[in-house]
Design a protein around this motif. Structure first.
Motif, PDB file in Angstrom:
ATOM      1  N   ARG A 156      21.129  80.592  56.728  1.00  0.00           N
ATOM      2  CA  ARG A 156      20.851  82.009  56.475  1.00  0.00           C
ATOM      3  C   ARG A 156      21.256  82.886  57.650  1.00  0.00           C
ATOM      4  N   LEU A 157      21.206  82.317  58.843  1.00  0.00           N
ATOM      5  CA  LEU A 157      21.626  83.088  60.028  1.00  0.00           C
ATOM      6  C   LEU A 157      23.139  83.061  60.227  1.00  0.00           C
ATOM      7  N   GLY A 158      23.849  82.248  59.402  1.00  0.00           N
ATOM      8  CA  GLY A 158      25.303  82.225  59.478  1.00  0.00           C
ATOM      9  C   GLY A 158      25.875  81.234  60.477  1.00  0.00           C
ATOM     10  N   PHE A 159      25.008  80.355  61.053  1.00  0.00           N
ATOM     11  CA  PHE A 159      25.492  79.418  62.069  1.00  0.00           C
ATOM     12  C   PHE A 159      26.330  78.285  61.474  1.00  0.00           C
ATOM     13  N   MET A 160      26.233  78.067  60.168  1.00  0.00           N
ATOM     14  CA  MET A 160      26.898  76.910  59.556  1.00  0.00           C
ATOM     15  C   MET A 160      28.099  77.311  58.686  1.00  0.00           C
ATOM     16  N   ASP A 161      28.443  78.586  58.697  1.00  0.00           N
ATOM     17  CA  ASP A 161      29.484  79.073  57.782  1.00  0.00           C
ATOM     18  C   ASP A 161      30.811  78.340  57.937  1.00  0.00           C
ATOM     19  N   ASP A 162      31.180  77.969  59.175  1.00  0.00           N
ATOM     20  CA  ASP A 162      32.496  77.378  59.412  1.00  0.00           C
ATOM     21  C   ASP A 162      32.493  75.851  59.377  1.00  0.00           C
ATOM     22  N   LYS A 163      31.322  75.254  59.200  1.00  0.00           N
ATOM     23  CA  LYS A 163      31.269  73.793  59.109  1.00  0.00           C
ATOM     24  C   LYS A 163      31.832  73.349  57.761  1.00  0.00           C
ATOM     25  N   GLU A 164      32.316  72.109  57.680  1.00  0.00           N
ATOM     26  CA  GLU A 164      32.927  71.620  56.449  1.00  0.00           C
ATOM     27  C   GLU A 164      31.943  70.775  55.651  1.00  0.00           C
ATOM     28  N   VAL A 165      32.085  70.836  54.330  1.00  0.00           N
ATOM     29  CA  VAL A 165      31.270  70.025  53.438  1.00  0.00           C
ATOM     30  C   VAL A 165      32.168  69.557  52.295  1.00  0.00           C
ATOM     31  N   ARG A 204      37.126  67.420  37.145  1.00  0.00           N
ATOM     32  CA  ARG A 204      36.425  67.741  38.402  1.00  0.00           C
ATOM     33  C   ARG A 204      36.943  66.793  39.479  1.00  0.00           C
ATOM     34  N   SER A 205      37.069  67.329  40.681  1.00  0.00           N
ATOM     35  CA  SER A 205      37.540  66.507  41.799  1.00  0.00           C
ATOM     36  C   SER A 205      36.754  66.877  43.053  1.00  0.00           C
ATOM     37  N   ARG A 206      36.731  65.971  44.008  1.00  0.00           N
ATOM     38  CA  ARG A 206      36.021  66.227  45.262  1.00  0.00           C
ATOM     39  C   ARG A 206      36.976  66.888  46.248  1.00  0.00           C
ATOM     40  N   ARG A 207      36.447  67.892  46.937  1.00  0.00           N
ATOM     41  CA  ARG A 207      37.288  68.656  47.846  1.00  0.00           C
ATOM     42  C   ARG A 207      36.476  69.093  49.061  1.00  0.00           C
ATOM     43  N   LYS A 208      37.139  69.156  50.210  1.00  0.00           N
ATOM     44  CA  LYS A 208      36.476  69.646  51.423  1.00  0.00           C
ATOM     45  C   LYS A 208      36.704  71.138  51.561  1.00  0.00           C
ATOM     46  N   MET A 209      35.634  71.842  51.946  1.00  0.00           N
ATOM     47  CA  MET A 209      35.748  73.283  52.182  1.00  0.00           C
ATOM     48  C   MET A 209      34.642  73.709  53.131  1.00  0.00           C
ATOM     49  N   THR A 210      34.731  74.935  53.614  1.00  0.00           N
ATOM     50  CA  THR A 210      33.699  75.420  54.532  1.00  0.00           C
ATOM     51  C   THR A 210      32.395  75.632  53.770  1.00  0.00           C
ATOM     52  N   VAL A 211      31.313  75.669  54.500  1.00  0.00           N
ATOM     53  CA  VAL A 211      29.989  75.848  53.892  1.00  0.00           C
ATOM     54  C   VAL A 211      29.915  77.187  53.154  1.00  0.00           C
ATOM     55  N   ARG A 212      30.474  78.241  53.747  1.00  0.00           N
ATOM     56  CA  ARG A 212      30.429  79.559  53.118  1.00  0.00           C
ATOM     57  C   ARG A 212      31.213  79.564  51.801  1.00  0.00           C
ATOM     58  N   ALA A 213      32.402  78.932  51.804  1.00  0.00           N
ATOM     59  CA  ALA A 213      33.207  78.861  50.578  1.00  0.00           C
ATOM     60  C   ALA A 213      32.489  78.036  49.516  1.00  0.00           C
ATOM     61  N   ALA A 214      31.859  76.935  49.940  1.00  0.00           N
ATOM     62  CA  ALA A 214      31.116  76.089  48.993  1.00  0.00           C
ATOM     63  C   ALA A 214      29.947  76.862  48.388  1.00  0.00           C
ATOM     64  N   PHE A 215      29.272  77.651  49.202  1.00  0.00           N
ATOM     65  CA  PHE A 215      28.139  78.447  48.705  1.00  0.00           C
ATOM     66  C   PHE A 215      28.607  79.442  47.643  1.00  0.00           C
ATOM     67  N   ASN A 216      29.746  80.089  47.888  1.00  0.00           N
ATOM     68  CA  ASN A 216      30.271  81.057  46.916  1.00  0.00           C
ATOM     69  C   ASN A 216      30.624  80.387  45.586  1.00  0.00           C
TER      70      ASN A 216
END
Length: 436
Positions: A156-165, A204-216
Motif C-alpha cells: 500500500r505504501l508502494g515499496f513493492m511496485d517494482d518487484k517481480e511476481v 492461460r499462461s504463466r508470466r512474470k510482471m511487476t507487482v503493480r502491473a499484476a495488481f492492475n
C-alpha cells in the motif's frame, strides 16, 4: 441524465464556443427536452419524439464543438460521423446503420466504466488478497499472518511496485489477418469472432510482471466478476435509446444541388438510407436490437454549394429545426484568443512554459492577429477560427524551434512582432494562399 437548465447549458458552452447564441439556445432546449420527457407518464413519453436539428454555417465557426461539448455536459452516449463516409446499400463502403452500432459500443463503454467505478473498492480489495497469496504462498499460521500484514502495508505504501511476481494470465490472441476488414462487413466479423471465442475458450499462461502491473490485471479480473454483463448491456441499450446523440457532419455533401450534379449516384441513396434511422427504426447490433425512435440527430454542414432544400423532402421533414451559424469577424477572433478556457494563447503559453519560457501576448498583438485572420479569410477561403491555428504557428515558429536553447527567457508578442513575422506572407498574395 444532466439536470442543467438551458441557461446553465448555454453558460457552459460559452466557456468553449464564442458567439452563436441562437445555436446554443436551440441545442440547450433540445437537451432539456430529453430531461422533461423522462418525467412524463409512460404512455405520453413514447409519443414525444426528439426535434432533430440542422446547423448551417461555414467551416470553423463552432458547429462540431457545440455538439461535442453538449454531449459531455449531458452525459449522453455521443458519436460524431461524417455523412461522406457512408454509401448506399449495394455499394462497397459503410452502411448508415453502422452509426447506431458504433453508438451502442460507446454506450456499453460508458456504462462499463461507471460499473467498474462502482465496484472499484471491492475489486481492489479482492485483487490485493489474491496478490498477497502470490507473494506469500504456503500454509496458514501465526507467523504467516503477521508477515502477510507487513507485506500488505509495504504494498500500500508502494515499496513493492517494482518487484517481480509470476502469475497466470489470459493469453491475448496474436495479430492475425482480419478477413472481415472490408467496409460494411465489420458486423459479420465481430459476430464470427464472438462465435470462435465461445467455442474456443482463451488459453492461460504463466508470466512474470511487476507487482503493480499484476495488481492492475487482477483488479480487471475481479471487476469483471462483480459486474453483471447482461444487466450492463441492458442499461447501455436503454441509455442509447433514450439519451443517445448522433452528430452527422458534412450532411451538405450528400445533398446535390441542380447546379452541382455529379456522377456520384449514391448520394441520394445515402439520404434514403438515413430516412428510416432518423424517423425511428430497429437496428440489429451484436448487443441486441436498438430502437432509434428517441435518439437525437444533429446534422451540420457548410451548405456552400447546396442548401437544406436540396435534400430529399422526406429527410428535410426529419430535421424540423434549422439554425444558421454566423461567420466570424475580427471581434470574434479576438474573443476566441482570450476568453475560452482552452484559448490558443493559453495553450501556447503552457506549451512553452515546459521549456521555462514565459510567453505573453500584448492586447495590441492579439488585435493584430485577429485583424490578420479576418483579412486572410476575406481574401482567400473562409475557414473560420481554424485560420488562427495557421497564423499562430507562423508567428511562433522561430520561438518554438529555439525554445530549448533559451530557458528563462521572457517574450512578449506585440503588434510589431506579429507584423514582422507575417509581413512577407501578407505582402505576397500568392504566397499567403499557400502559407496562410
Amino acid at each position: 441524465m444532466s439536470t442543467l437548465t438551458p441557461r446553465e447549458i448555454v453558460a457552459e458552452l460559452d466557456k468553449y464556443v464564442v458567439g452563436q447564441e441562437q445555436a446554443k439556445r436551440m441545442v440547450a432546449v433540445a437537451v432539456r427536452n430529453r430531461w422533461r420527457r423522462q418525467r412524463l407518464s409512460p404512455e405520453l413519453r413514447d409519443e414525444v419524439a426528439p426535434k432533430n436539428i440542422i446547423m448551417m454555417g461555414p467551416t470553423g465557426v463552432g458547429k462540431t464543438e457545440i455538439a461535442r461539448r453538449l454531449a459531455r455536459l449531458s452525459g449522453a452516449p455521443f458519436i460524431k460521423v461524417e455523412a461522406t463516409k457512408f454509401t448506399e446499400v449495394g455499394y462497397v463502403g459503410r452502411d448508415v446503420e453502422s452509426m447506431v452500432r458504433d453508438l451502442m459500443e460507446v454506450g456499453i463503454k460508458m456504462v462499463r466504466d461507471e460499473e467498474n467505478a462502482r465496484v472499484k473498492a471491492a475489486a481492489e480489495s479482492a485483487a490485493e488478497s489474491r496478490l498477497l497469496d502470490l507473494l506469500l504462498p504456503g500454509s496458514f499460521g501465526g507467523d504467516r499472518d503477521s508477515t502477510r500484514e507487513k507485506l500488505r502495508q509495504q504494498f500500500r505504501l508502494g515499496f513493492m511496485d517494482d518487484k517481480e511476481v509470476e502469475m497466470e494470465v489470459v493469453e491475448q490472441p496474436g495479430q492475425t489477418i482480419d478477413m472481415f476488414a472490408i467496409p460494411g462487413m465489420e458486423q459479420m466479423g465481430s459476430q464470427v469472432k464472438d462465435m470462435f471465442s465461445k467455442a474456443f475458450p482463451p488459453k492461460r499462461s504463466r508470466r512474470k510482471m511487476t507487482v503493480r502491473a499484476a495488481f492492475n490485471v487482477l483488479v480487471q479480473e475481479e471487476s469483471a466478476k462483480l459486474v453483471d454483463q447482461e444487466a450492463l448491456t441492458e442499461r447501455a441499450r436503454e441509455r442509447v435509446e433514450q439519451m443517445g446523440i448522433i452528430f452527422i457532419d458534412e450532411i451538405d455533401k450528400v445533398a446535390s444541388s441542380s447546379q452541382n450534379r455529379t456522377s456520384d449516384i449514391s448520394r441520394e441513396g445515402v439520404q434514403r438510407d438515413l430516412l428510416p434511422i432518423v424517423e425511428g427504426s430497429v437496428v440489429n447490433t451484436k448487443h441486441g436490437m436498438v430502437r432509434t425512435d428517441h435518439i437525437l440527430f444533429i446534422a451540420a454542414g457548410a451548405f456552400h454549394f447546396s442548401k437544406p432544400s436540396d435534400m430529399i423532402p422526406e429527410l428535410q421533414g426529419r430535421f424540423p429545426l434549422r439554425v444558421e451559424l454566423q461567420a466570424l469577424g475580427k471581434d470574434e477572433f479576438l474573443r476566441i484568443l482570450t476568453e475560452p478556457d482552452n484559448a490558443l494563447t493559453k495553450q501556447y503559453e503552457a506549451l512553452l512554459g515546459t521549456e521555462q519560457i514565459k510567453l505573453s501576448f500584448s492586447p495590441d498583438g492579439l488585435e493584430e492577429i485577429a485583424s490578420f485572420a479576418e483579412q486572410i479569410n476575406a481574401e482567400t477561403e473562409n475557414i473560420g477560427a481554424r485560420r488562427l491555428y495557421t497564423i499562430m504557428e507562423k508567428i511562433l515558429a522561430d520561438i518554438s524551434f529555439d525554445a530549448p536553447d533559451m530557458p528563462g527567457a521572457q517574450l512578449m508578442i506585440n503588434r510589431d512582432y506579429v507584423r514582422e513575422h507575417l509581413a512577407d506572407v501578407v505582402e505576397d498574395q500568392d504566397l499567403s494562399r499557400y502559407i496562410l
